[in-house]
Design an enzyme around this catalytic site. Structure first.
Site, mmCIF file in Angstrom:
data_model
loop_
_atom_site.group_PDB
_atom_site.id
_atom_site.type_symbol
_atom_site.label_atom_id
_atom_site.label_comp_id
_atom_site.label_asym_id
_atom_site.label_seq_id
_atom_site.Cartn_x
_atom_site.Cartn_y
_atom_site.Cartn_z
ATOM 1 N N ARG A 137 0.823 -1.216 0.000
ATOM 2 C CA ARG A 137 0.000 0.000 0.000
ATOM 3 C C ARG A 137 0.854 1.262 0.000
ATOM 4 O O ARG A 137 0.607 2.179 -0.786
ATOM 5 C CB ARG A 137 -0.941 -0.022 1.221
ATOM 6 C CG ARG A 137 -2.099 -0.969 1.028
ATOM 7 C CD ARG A 137 -2.809 -1.306 2.320
ATOM 8 N NE ARG A 137 -3.826 -2.327 2.044
ATOM 9 C CZ ARG A 137 -4.273 -3.196 2.921
ATOM 10 N NH1 ARG A 137 -3.799 -3.199 4.151
ATOM 11 N NH2 ARG A 137 -5.202 -4.085 2.591
ATOM 12 N N TYR B 37 -6.624 -2.482 -6.462
ATOM 13 C CA TYR B 37 -5.711 -3.483 -5.918
ATOM 14 C C TYR B 37 -4.958 -2.991 -4.690
ATOM 15 O O TYR B 37 -5.002 -1.828 -4.350
ATOM 16 C CB TYR B 37 -4.787 -4.092 -6.962
ATOM 17 C CG TYR B 37 -3.873 -3.251 -7.810
ATOM 18 C CD1 TYR B 37 -3.334 -3.812 -8.962
ATOM 19 C CD2 TYR B 37 -3.504 -1.949 -7.502
ATOM 20 C CE1 TYR B 37 -2.466 -3.097 -9.773
ATOM 21 C CE2 TYR B 37 -2.644 -1.233 -8.296
ATOM 22 C CZ TYR B 37 -2.125 -1.804 -9.434
ATOM 23 O OH TYR B 37 -1.263 -1.093 -10.227
ATOM 24 N N GLU B 38 -4.327 -3.932 -3.985
ATOM 25 C CA GLU B 38 -3.755 -3.732 -2.645
ATOM 26 C C GLU B 38 -4.860 -3.388 -1.632
ATOM 27 O O GLU B 38 -4.637 -2.678 -0.654
ATOM 28 C CB GLU B 38 -2.684 -2.617 -2.645
ATOM 29 C CG GLU B 38 -1.610 -2.763 -3.689
ATOM 30 C CD GLU B 38 -0.725 -3.993 -3.489
ATOM 31 O OE1 GLU B 38 -1.007 -4.793 -2.580
ATOM 32 O OE2 GLU B 38 0.241 -4.150 -4.234
ATOM 33 N N GLY B 39 -6.045 -3.915 -1.861
ATOM 34 C CA GLY B 39 -7.200 -3.614 -1.012
ATOM 35 C C GLY B 39 -7.921 -2.399 -1.560
ATOM 36 O O GLY B 39 -7.303 -1.356 -1.772
#
Length: 597
Positions: A267, A405-407
């Site tokens: 992140r 992406y990456e949450g």
């Protein structure tokens, strides 16, 4: 060994003042770090930019793997890997800088990030010595490419609900992995797969290092995506994939913890990883707006275009400021843990975990700034912006994935608030005492202390101090009123997250400008001062709106009236002529012909 003093903890920016000298700014990178950044930029200019159309077409399946190997030969894939494993062993903030520069490489930045981050770091941080010695040199040099297999058709944000199974063979020497993974970056040419699966009826995932040569691995064709078309993305199927027991990564059921910690790193790196793109798009927009003539003049002579160009630069500048502030805080925390005797890899994981909230802020803010910048880039180009022949169309499509992406940004917003409240409940951060003090202040007679506005940034710092009271007021009341039900009130959590993000962003920009003034002098930093002032003025309005929405959703009657009066008091700030400041920034950029900060 002496303990290194750490000045601030993760999330603590909300309850204390930070001095400009405490933060790192990108202008402080060393000559060695700048040389690495330039080498990375030269690689992009030589290998990526001339081939961008061919990369995105994917007609030549050997092109991206060959460029990937060249990146390995230059050492760009081993920035974070220690020298003893074939890497360069550089600092955390240096790896942030390289992620930043590679961000202008279009879809290749996804290829790069998937390999160097989620593909390599699980082995570096959780692998045994034998696993590190076997795999890291191949990954650091680009001999092998890596991918990360976590997401499944029914397990996205709820990653731990994955159904892929690992079954121990009768002789106890292998696990047979069976299951399906999707959206796997680099899958098409990966030699190594980090695979998450559940053993028997385990509650949590276990991670495995899987070599492509183990067999039992099949794939669908490349996904047809909206953007990042030149990156390989496939569904991967494991059919009795035979994995030696020694290739379990870390302990049984530790996979979910690995996934969470590696995603924290991903992140903050993504926050930095959009910056190269935002600068490139801003520079292209500046150049096009100079060349494009309407009514006999360049379109960037018009106020509407100047406003767009300036705002693109302002938001980029702010995202830079908060990313590198967070990166250095992480690095200092790592050094503190090492000095206290912690093993280095554990220290790196703990250091990132300590600032997980700031990692989420970097990801959210950066991805949303990128979205804003590419959208305005299309608008500056006008009709040409909508053409696939012009560069904005690709940038616009490529940018959209960053918020997913990456949450997803929604998940990250809720995670950061949930994490803050949990740490406060554990006493790891003293949040509730300051919140109670602000609550008491609401019913007291307001003080009318005058601020010496002749001192540069005095007024801005006072505004930020009051904005922190907004968060403490609303967050404290929400926590008390909703208690353990607050996680069911996702809208309120996202309101609180927006307040928290804007505070961190605005403060980072002001502190960066202040530190620069101390280095270069006020006259040399007029544009940086202007950018930080414009952003703070905008942040006040955003915070007011988010806090008001939250207050309306869980209060009523006299309590609501008191809180709204408090909100009015805490978001009262000097009126700023943002139009004039934006024009000043835009004129400077137009003169330079690029994003020059």
């Amino acid at each position: 060994m002496a303990t290194i003093s750490k000045s601030i903890k993760g999330g603590e920016f909300l309850i204390r003042e930070t001095e400009a000298q405490e933060i790192f700014i990108p202008e402080e990178f060393t000559e060695e770090q700048k040389m690495m950044a330039q080498a990375c930029q030269d690689f992009i200019d030589t290998e990526i930019t001339p081939n961008i159309e061919e990369i995105d077409s994917m007609k030549n399946p050997d092109l991206v793997p060959s460029i990937f190997k060249k990146a390995g030969e230059l050492g760009l894939l081993g920035i974070s890997v220690p020298e003893e494993y074939g890497g360069m062993g550089m600092s955390f903030n240096t790896s942030m800088l390289i992620a930043d520069i590679i961000g202008s490489a279009g879809s290749f930045s996804t290829t790069y990030g998937a390999h160097t981050g989620i593909g390599t770091l699980p082995i570096l941080y959780y692998g045994t010595e034998e696993q590190k010695e076997k795999y890291l040199p191949k990954l650091a040099t680009g001999e092998w490419a890596a991918c990360y297999c976590l997401t499944e058709p029914d397990a996205g944000s709820d990653a731990n609900s994955g159904k892929t199974k690992a079954t121990l063979t009768e002789d106890g020497k292998h696990y047979l992995i069976n299951g399906q993974k999707m959206w796997i970056s680099n899958a098409g040419f990966a030699d190594l797969f980090i695979v998450f699966a559940k053993i028997e009826d385990d509650k949590n995932l276990t991670a495995f290092i899987v070599e492509k040569t183990f067999g039992g691995i099949t794939m669908n064709e490349e996904e047809k995506k909206m953007g990042i078309k030149g990156s390989s993305t496939r569904q991967v199927f494991f059919n009795d994939c035979k994995v030696p027991v020694e290739n379990m990564l870390s302990d049984r059921q530790n996979g979910f913890k690995i996934a969470v910690n590696i995603l924290n790193i991903g992140r903050v790196k993504l926050g930095a990883g959009v910056l190269g793109g935002t600068r490139t798009v801003t520079t292209k927009a500046i150049k096009y707006s100079t060349e494009r003539k309407q009514f006999g003049v360049s379109i960037n002579s018009f106020g509407a275009i100047k406003s767009k160009l300036a705002e693109m630069a302002i938001r980029t500048y702010v995202s830079e400021s908060l990313c590198y502030r967070a990166g250095q805080d992480i690095e200092e925390q790592i050094n503190t843990y090492v000095a206290e005797g912690m093993e280095e890899n554990e220290a790196k994981l703990k250091g990132v975990e300590a600032f997980a909230m700031e990692c989420a802020i970097a990801k959210i803010h950066g991805s949303e700034v990128l979205d804003y910048v590419v959208d305005q880039g299309v608008q500056v180009y006008g009709g040409m912006g909508y053409s696939a022949e012009a560069p904005m169309e690709r940038a616009y499509r490529d940018a959209r994935i960053a918020r997913i992406y990456e949450g997803t940004n929604e998940i990250n917003r809720m995670l950061m608030i949930g994490m803050l409240l949990k740490r406060a409940m554990k006493g790891e951060i003293n949040l509730f005492e300051p919140a109670m003090a602000v609550s008491a202040e609401l019913t007291s007679v307001p003080s009318f202390e005058t601020i010496d506005t002749s001192e540069l940034f005095a007024s801005e710092k006072e505004t930020i101090k009051k904005l922190k009271k907004v968060f403490l007021m609303v967050g404290g009341k929400a926590a008390m009123a909703l208690q353990d039900k607050i996680e069911d009130e996702q809208e309120i959590m996202m309101n609180l997250a927006d307040v928290m993000i804007e505070i961190y962003a605005a403060e980072s920009a002001i502190l960066r400008a202040e530190k620069l003034v101390g280095i270069k002098g006020e006259s040399e930093c007029a544009n940086q001062i202007a950018m930080s002032q414009v952003y703070l003025a905008e942040a006040v309005d955003k915070i007011n709106a988010a806090a008001k929405e939250a207050i309306a959703s869980f209060t009523k009657g006299d309590e609501q009236k008191v809180m709204l009066m408090g909100l009015k008091r805490f978001t009262k700030a000097d009126l700023v002529n943002t139009k004039e400041l934006r024009r000043k920034v835009a004129d400077y950029m137009i003169e330079k012909g690029k994003y020059p900060f």
